[in-house]
Motif scaffolding. Structure first.
Motif, short mmCIF file in Angstrom:
data_model
loop_
_atom_site.label_atom_id
_atom_site.label_comp_id
_atom_site.label_asym_id
_atom_site.label_seq_id
_atom_site.Cartn_x
_atom_site.Cartn_y
_atom_site.Cartn_z
N LEU A 1 45.24 38.95 29.53
CA LEU A 1 43.93 39.54 29.76
C LEU A 1 42.96 38.53 30.36
O LEU A 1 42.14 38.87 31.21
CB LEU A 1 43.37 40.12 28.46
CG LEU A 1 43.72 41.58 28.17
CD1 LEU A 1 43.28 41.98 26.77
CD2 LEU A 1 43.09 42.50 29.22
N VAL A 2 43.06 37.28 29.95
CA VAL A 2 42.22 36.25 30.55
C VAL A 2 42.57 36.09 32.03
O VAL A 2 41.67 35.99 32.88
CB VAL A 2 42.38 34.91 29.81
CG1 VAL A 2 41.74 33.76 30.61
CG2 VAL A 2 41.72 34.98 28.43
N LEU A 3 43.85 36.10 32.37
CA LEU A 3 44.24 36.00 33.77
C LEU A 3 43.66 37.17 34.58
O LEU A 3 43.23 36.99 35.72
CB LEU A 3 45.76 35.98 33.90
CG LEU A 3 46.50 34.76 33.37
CD1 LEU A 3 47.99 34.86 33.71
CD2 LEU A 3 45.92 33.47 33.93
N LEU A 4 43.65 38.36 33.98
CA LEU A 4 43.08 39.52 34.66
C LEU A 4 41.57 39.34 34.86
O LEU A 4 41.04 39.61 35.95
CB LEU A 4 43.35 40.78 33.87
CG LEU A 4 42.72 42.08 34.40
CD1 LEU A 4 43.19 42.36 35.82
CD2 LEU A 4 43.03 43.25 33.47
N LEU A 5 40.88 38.87 33.83
CA LEU A 5 39.43 38.64 33.95
C LEU A 5 39.12 37.61 35.03
O LEU A 5 38.13 37.74 35.76
CB LEU A 5 38.85 38.20 32.61
CG LEU A 5 38.85 39.24 31.49
CD1 LEU A 5 38.34 38.62 30.20
CD2 LEU A 5 38.01 40.45 31.87
N VAL A 6 39.96 36.60 35.15
CA VAL A 6 39.77 35.58 36.18
C VAL A 6 39.84 36.22 37.56
O VAL A 6 39.03 35.91 38.45
CB VAL A 6 40.81 34.46 36.04
CG1 VAL A 6 40.78 33.53 37.25
CG2 VAL A 6 40.57 33.66 34.77
N GLN A 7 40.78 37.12 37.76
CA GLN A 7 40.90 37.80 39.05
C GLN A 7 39.70 38.72 39.30
O GLN A 7 39.17 38.78 40.41
CB GLN A 7 42.21 38.59 39.12
CG GLN A 7 43.44 37.71 39.12
CD GLN A 7 43.42 36.68 40.25
OE1 GLN A 7 43.20 37.02 41.41
NE2 GLN A 7 43.62 35.42 39.89
N LEU A 8 39.27 39.44 38.27
CA LEU A 8 38.11 40.32 38.42
C LEU A 8 36.86 39.51 38.77
O LEU A 8 35.99 39.99 39.50
CB LEU A 8 37.88 41.10 37.14
CG LEU A 8 38.94 42.13 36.76
CD1 LEU A 8 38.58 42.80 35.43
CD2 LEU A 8 39.11 43.17 37.85
N ALA A 9 36.79 38.30 38.26
CA ALA A 9 35.60 37.47 38.49
C ALA A 9 35.46 37.07 39.94
O ALA A 9 34.37 36.65 40.37
CB ALA A 9 35.66 36.22 37.61
N THR A 10 36.51 37.18 40.72
CA THR A 10 36.44 36.77 42.13
C THR A 10 36.01 37.92 43.05
O THR A 10 35.73 37.70 44.22
CB THR A 10 37.80 36.27 42.62
OG1 THR A 10 38.75 37.34 42.62
CG2 THR A 10 38.32 35.14 41.74
N ILE A 11 35.93 39.14 42.50
CA ILE A 11 35.61 40.31 43.33
C ILE A 11 34.10 40.42 43.54
O ILE A 11 33.32 40.30 42.60
CB ILE A 11 36.15 41.59 42.67
CG1 ILE A 11 37.68 41.52 42.56
CG2 ILE A 11 35.71 42.82 43.43
CD1 ILE A 11 38.29 42.69 41.79
N ARG A 12 33.71 40.64 44.77
CA ARG A 12 32.31 40.81 45.11
C ARG A 12 32.08 42.27 45.53
O ARG A 12 33.01 42.95 45.98
CB ARG A 12 31.90 39.88 46.24
CG ARG A 12 32.01 38.39 45.90
CD ARG A 12 31.05 38.01 44.77
NE ARG A 12 31.00 36.58 44.53
CZ ARG A 12 31.76 35.93 43.67
NH1 ARG A 12 32.66 36.59 42.96
NH2 ARG A 12 31.63 34.63 43.51
N PRO A 13 30.85 42.78 45.44
CA PRO A 13 30.57 44.15 45.85
C PRO A 13 30.97 44.39 47.30
O PRO A 13 30.82 43.49 48.15
CB PRO A 13 29.06 44.29 45.64
CG PRO A 13 28.70 43.23 44.66
CD PRO A 13 29.64 42.08 44.92
N ALA A 14 31.47 45.57 47.58
CA ALA A 14 31.88 45.90 48.96
C ALA A 14 30.66 45.97 49.87
O ALA A 14 29.56 46.30 49.43
CB ALA A 14 32.62 47.22 48.95
#
Length: 274
Positions: free
Chosen positions: A261-274
């Motif tokens: 779950l931490v790995l998933l949160l790390v990936q989500l943290a890199t997403i910026r609004p479209a």
């Protein structure tokens, strides 16, 4: 015997700036050559101690495509590319006898330490059972969940202290001394590599003295994220709730669930609004 090496870049001797760690950055070619040389030094030390050992090396920095395959010690096998199960620990299995963390850096907020961060600059902190853990702690705990002890870490002096705090019997080798986030005092790379080879040999020879890091579940986990969009996305993950302006939290059944779950949160943290 099986030995696993997870090799990062920020903790390699001579590396001081983020531009050196990016494929499009200044001196990246030199940095990846130094990274490969330190990996080879560790491999040589492992095989000095156990000549018949099976050695698996995981490229564990950024794109996971930094180590130079043609320059890596031919006696080892290379795990390369992403995404992959267990991220920086890709390829680690429960029948592994020892793990070594090479070129590691300190956790976010632990400075002065060279290029300190936790998984990503978009992650401000990760706390497991109330304790702040960086990549060293999270990866050591995941290895421990599989029953694998982390017997050695190389990096700056702050990163070394981080592992010793978690696993006092593990060996560490400081290949540079931190002066700040982007400044160090370091020996010649060949001297650092010689120290690393000796330390790897000793660590593998004395692996029975090191117990795996155990974090019994269930585990309460909190993550502080820099990007507000990441918090919005994180709330879409079942079991994850927002508990503050920058904080999300969840309870994991065990270390493996927490780690993923931490790995998933790390990936989500890199997403910026479209």
């Amino acid at each position: 015997m099986k030995v696993f090496l997870s090799v990062d870049l920020e903790g390699v001797s001579g590396i001081v700036h983020a531009t050196e760690t990016r494929p499009d950055g200044y001196d990246y070619a030199r940095a990846r050559a130094l990274m490969t040389a330190e990996a080879n030094a560790a491999i040589a030390g492992v095989l000095d101690a156990e000549p018949a050992a099976e050695v698996l090396v995981a490229d564990a920095h950024g794109p996971f495509r930094n180590l130079l395959p043609e320059e890596l010690d031919r006696r080892a096998h290379l795990v390369r590319g992403k995404p992959r199960p267990l991220g920086m620990l890709g390829g680690l299995e429960a029948d592994t006898d020892a793990a070594l963390f090479i070129g590691y850096h300190a956790r976010a907020g632990s400075g002065p330490a060279v290029l300190a961060h936790t998984m990503s600059g978009d992650v401000l902190d990760v706390r497991v059972a109330g304790r702040s853990l960086g990549e060293t702690g999270l990866n050591a705990a995941m290895a421990g969940h599989l029953g694998v002890p982390v017997v050695l870490l190389s990096g700056d002096d702050v990163a070394c202290a981080e592992l010793r705090d978690l696993v006092p019997s593990a060996r560490t080798v400081a290949v540079k001394q931190a002066l700040g986030q982007t400044a160090t005092v370091a020996p010649h790379p060949e001297e650092a590599q010689e120290r690393l080879r000796r330390a790897a040999r000793e660590a593998v020879a004395r692996r029975s003295e090191v117990a795996p890091l155990a974090l019994p579940g269930p585990l309460d986990v909190e993550a502080d994220l820099l990007n507000p969009t990441a918090l919005d996305l994180a709330e879409l993950v079942p079991g994850v709730t927002r508990t503050g302006g920058r904080t999300v939290a969840f309870t994991a059944a065990d270390t493996a669930e927490a780690y993923r779950l931490v790995l998933l949160l790390v990936q989500l943290a890199t997403i910026r609004p479209a």
